[in-house]
Design a protein around this motif. Structure first.
Motif, PDB file in Angstrom:
ATOM      1  N   VAL A   9      -5.368   7.189  -1.779  1.00 33.76           N
ATOM      2  CA  VAL A   9      -4.705   7.589  -0.544  1.00 33.76           C
ATOM      3  C   VAL A   9      -4.548   9.095  -0.442  1.00 33.76           C
ATOM      4  O   VAL A   9      -4.530   9.647   0.663  1.00 33.76           O
ATOM      5  CB  VAL A   9      -3.335   6.882  -0.414  1.00 33.76           C
ATOM      6  CG1 VAL A   9      -2.317   7.477  -1.383  1.00 33.76           C
ATOM      7  CG2 VAL A   9      -2.813   6.957   1.015  1.00 33.76           C
ATOM      8  N   LEU A  31       0.816  -1.209   0.000  1.00 33.66           N
ATOM      9  CA  LEU A  31       0.000   0.000   0.000  1.00 33.66           C
ATOM     10  C   LEU A  31       0.852   1.263   0.000  1.00 33.66           C
ATOM     11  O   LEU A  31       2.044   1.229   0.316  1.00 33.66           O
ATOM     12  CB  LEU A  31      -0.924  -0.004   1.219  1.00 33.66           C
ATOM     13  CG  LEU A  31      -1.960  -1.122   1.253  1.00 33.66           C
ATOM     14  CD1 LEU A  31      -2.763  -1.073   2.549  1.00 33.66           C
ATOM     15  CD2 LEU A  31      -2.896  -1.052   0.061  1.00 33.66           C
ATOM     16  N   THR A  32       0.211   2.352  -0.352  1.00 34.80           N
ATOM     17  CA  THR A  32       0.866   3.655  -0.371  1.00 34.80           C
ATOM     18  C   THR A  32       0.647   4.346   0.970  1.00 34.80           C
ATOM     19  O   THR A  32      -0.451   4.335   1.504  1.00 34.80           O
ATOM     20  CB  THR A  32       0.304   4.520  -1.506  1.00 34.80           C
ATOM     21  OG1 THR A  32       0.597   3.879  -2.757  1.00 34.80           O
ATOM     22  CG2 THR A  32       0.916   5.906  -1.498  1.00 34.80           C
ATOM     23  N   TRP A  56      -6.252   5.406   8.979  1.00 33.22           N
ATOM     24  CA  TRP A  56      -5.574   6.563   9.563  1.00 33.22           C
ATOM     25  C   TRP A  56      -4.887   6.193  10.865  1.00 33.22           C
ATOM     26  O   TRP A  56      -5.375   5.359  11.622  1.00 33.22           O
ATOM     27  CB  TRP A  56      -6.583   7.669   9.863  1.00 33.22           C
ATOM     28  CG  TRP A  56      -7.202   8.291   8.667  1.00 33.22           C
ATOM     29  CD1 TRP A  56      -8.330   7.878   8.021  1.00 33.22           C
ATOM     30  CD2 TRP A  56      -6.725   9.446   7.969  1.00 33.22           C
ATOM     31  NE1 TRP A  56      -8.589   8.703   6.954  1.00 33.22           N
ATOM     32  CE2 TRP A  56      -7.632   9.680   6.903  1.00 33.22           C
ATOM     33  CE3 TRP A  56      -5.646  10.298   8.130  1.00 33.22           C
ATOM     34  CZ2 TRP A  56      -7.475  10.733   6.000  1.00 33.22           C
ATOM     35  CZ3 TRP A  56      -5.484  11.350   7.239  1.00 33.22           C
ATOM     36  CH2 TRP A  56      -6.392  11.559   6.194  1.00 33.22           C
ATOM     37  N   ALA A 103       2.899  11.601  -0.255  1.00 32.17           N
ATOM     38  CA  ALA A 103       2.635  10.169  -0.256  1.00 32.17           C
ATOM     39  C   ALA A 103       3.788   9.443  -0.925  1.00 32.17           C
ATOM     40  O   ALA A 103       4.518  10.030  -1.741  1.00 32.17           O
ATOM     41  CB  ALA A 103       1.320   9.855  -0.979  1.00 32.17           C
ATOM     42  N   ALA A 162      -1.538   8.089   6.926  1.00 35.15           N
ATOM     43  CA  ALA A 162      -2.624   7.298   6.373  1.00 35.15           C
ATOM     44  C   ALA A 162      -2.038   6.277   5.408  1.00 35.15           C
ATOM     45  O   ALA A 162      -0.917   6.422   4.930  1.00 35.15           O
ATOM     46  CB  ALA A 162      -3.629   8.186   5.655  1.00 35.15           C
ATOM     47  N   ILE A 163      -2.838   5.252   5.114  1.00 37.54           N
ATOM     48  CA  ILE A 163      -2.381   4.218   4.199  1.00 37.54           C
ATOM     49  C   ILE A 163      -3.567   3.697   3.405  1.00 37.54           C
ATOM     50  O   ILE A 163      -4.666   3.563   3.932  1.00 37.54           O
ATOM     51  CB  ILE A 163      -1.674   3.085   4.984  1.00 37.54           C
ATOM     52  CG1 ILE A 163      -0.954   2.137   4.045  1.00 37.54           C
ATOM     53  CG2 ILE A 163      -2.650   2.332   5.876  1.00 37.54           C
ATOM     54  CD1 ILE A 163      -0.024   1.185   4.774  1.00 37.54           C
ATOM     55  N   ASP A 164      -3.323   3.445   2.134  1.00 38.67           N
ATOM     56  CA  ASP A 164      -4.375   2.914   1.280  1.00 38.67           C
ATOM     57  C   ASP A 164      -3.786   2.672  -0.111  1.00 38.67           C
ATOM     58  O   ASP A 164      -2.581   2.839  -0.328  1.00 38.67           O
ATOM     59  CB  ASP A 164      -5.556   3.879   1.170  1.00 38.67           C
ATOM     60  CG  ASP A 164      -6.878   3.158   0.961  1.00 38.67           C
ATOM     61  OD1 ASP A 164      -7.884   3.593   1.548  1.00 38.67           O
ATOM     62  OD2 ASP A 164      -6.897   2.161   0.211  1.00 38.67           O
ATOM     63  N   GLN A 165      -4.637   2.294  -1.018  1.00 45.86           N
ATOM     64  CA  GLN A 165      -4.196   2.129  -2.398  1.00 45.86           C
ATOM     65  C   GLN A 165      -3.858   3.495  -2.996  1.00 45.86           C
ATOM     66  O   GLN A 165      -4.435   4.517  -2.612  1.00 45.86           O
ATOM     67  CB  GLN A 165      -5.295   1.440  -3.202  1.00 45.86           C
ATOM     68  CG  GLN A 165      -5.578   0.026  -2.709  1.00 45.86           C
ATOM     69  CD  GLN A 165      -6.756  -0.610  -3.424  1.00 45.86           C
ATOM     70  OE1 GLN A 165      -7.565   0.075  -4.033  1.00 45.86           O
ATOM     71  NE2 GLN A 165      -6.843  -1.925  -3.350  1.00 45.86           N
ATOM     72  N   PRO A 180      -8.201   8.398   2.042  1.00 46.46           N
ATOM     73  CA  PRO A 180      -7.696   7.127   2.570  1.00 46.46           C
ATOM     74  C   PRO A 180      -8.615   6.553   3.637  1.00 46.46           C
ATOM     75  O   PRO A 180      -9.261   7.301   4.383  1.00 46.46           O
ATOM     76  CB  PRO A 180      -6.330   7.506   3.155  1.00 46.46           C
ATOM     77  CG  PRO A 180      -6.443   8.959   3.466  1.00 46.46           C
ATOM     78  CD  PRO A 180      -7.337   9.526   2.412  1.00 46.46           C
ATOM     79  N   THR A 226       4.684   5.441  -2.587  1.00 46.14           N
ATOM     80  CA  THR A 226       4.236   4.088  -2.907  1.00 46.14           C
ATOM     81  C   THR A 226       5.217   3.050  -2.364  1.00 46.14           C
ATOM     82  O   THR A 226       6.321   3.382  -1.908  1.00 46.14           O
ATOM     83  CB  THR A 226       4.114   3.896  -4.427  1.00 46.14           C
ATOM     84  OG1 THR A 226       5.426   3.959  -5.001  1.00 46.14           O
ATOM     85  CG2 THR A 226       3.224   4.958  -5.056  1.00 46.14           C
TER      86      THR A 226
END
Length: 118
Positions: free
Chosen positions: A101, A30-31, A108, A48, A94-97, A105, A50
């Motif tokens: 993101v 995840l990013t 958190w 951010a 934060a983290i997500d795709q 996102p 990746t």
């Protein structure tokens, strides 16, 4: 889970490095991102990174802030230089795709306060 740390009080012109340690099975793909929220203002995207190290920055953050990542430690960092009083804010990780993101996102961490004195 995300655990942010490294905030504190610094004089204008100083530097700080924030850390965000992540845990979970999908962390590695995840990013990771940083946002900040100043008192009375909306939360805003900062930077951010990746999994492969590609970075994104808000235009106003370029040059003074550098995001990095240690995949072995599942930790992202935000190195901040030449801090200004207007950088005073709570910084969140934060983290997500990567395709969401920077905007919305889902995951958190708690914030870490950065205060820059003049």
């Amino acid at each position: 889970q995300l655990q942010a740390s490294g905030g504190g009080l610094v004089q204008a012109g100083g530097s700080l490095r924030l850390s965000c340690a992540a845990s979970g099975r999908a962390v590695g793909i995840l990013t990771m991102a940083w946002f900040r929220q100043a008192q009375g203002k909306e939360r805003e995207f900062v930077a951010a990174i990746t999994q492969s190290g590609y970075t994104y920055y808000a235009d106003s953050m370029k040059g003074r802030f550098t995001i990095s990542r240690d995949n072995a430690k599942n930790t992202a960092y935000l190195q901040m230089h030449s801090l200004k009083p207007e950088d005073t804010a709570i910084f969140f990780c934060a983290i997500d795709q990567v395709d969401r993101v920077m905007k919305d996102p889902r995951y958190w961490g708690q914030g870490t306060q950065v205060t820059v004195s003049s």
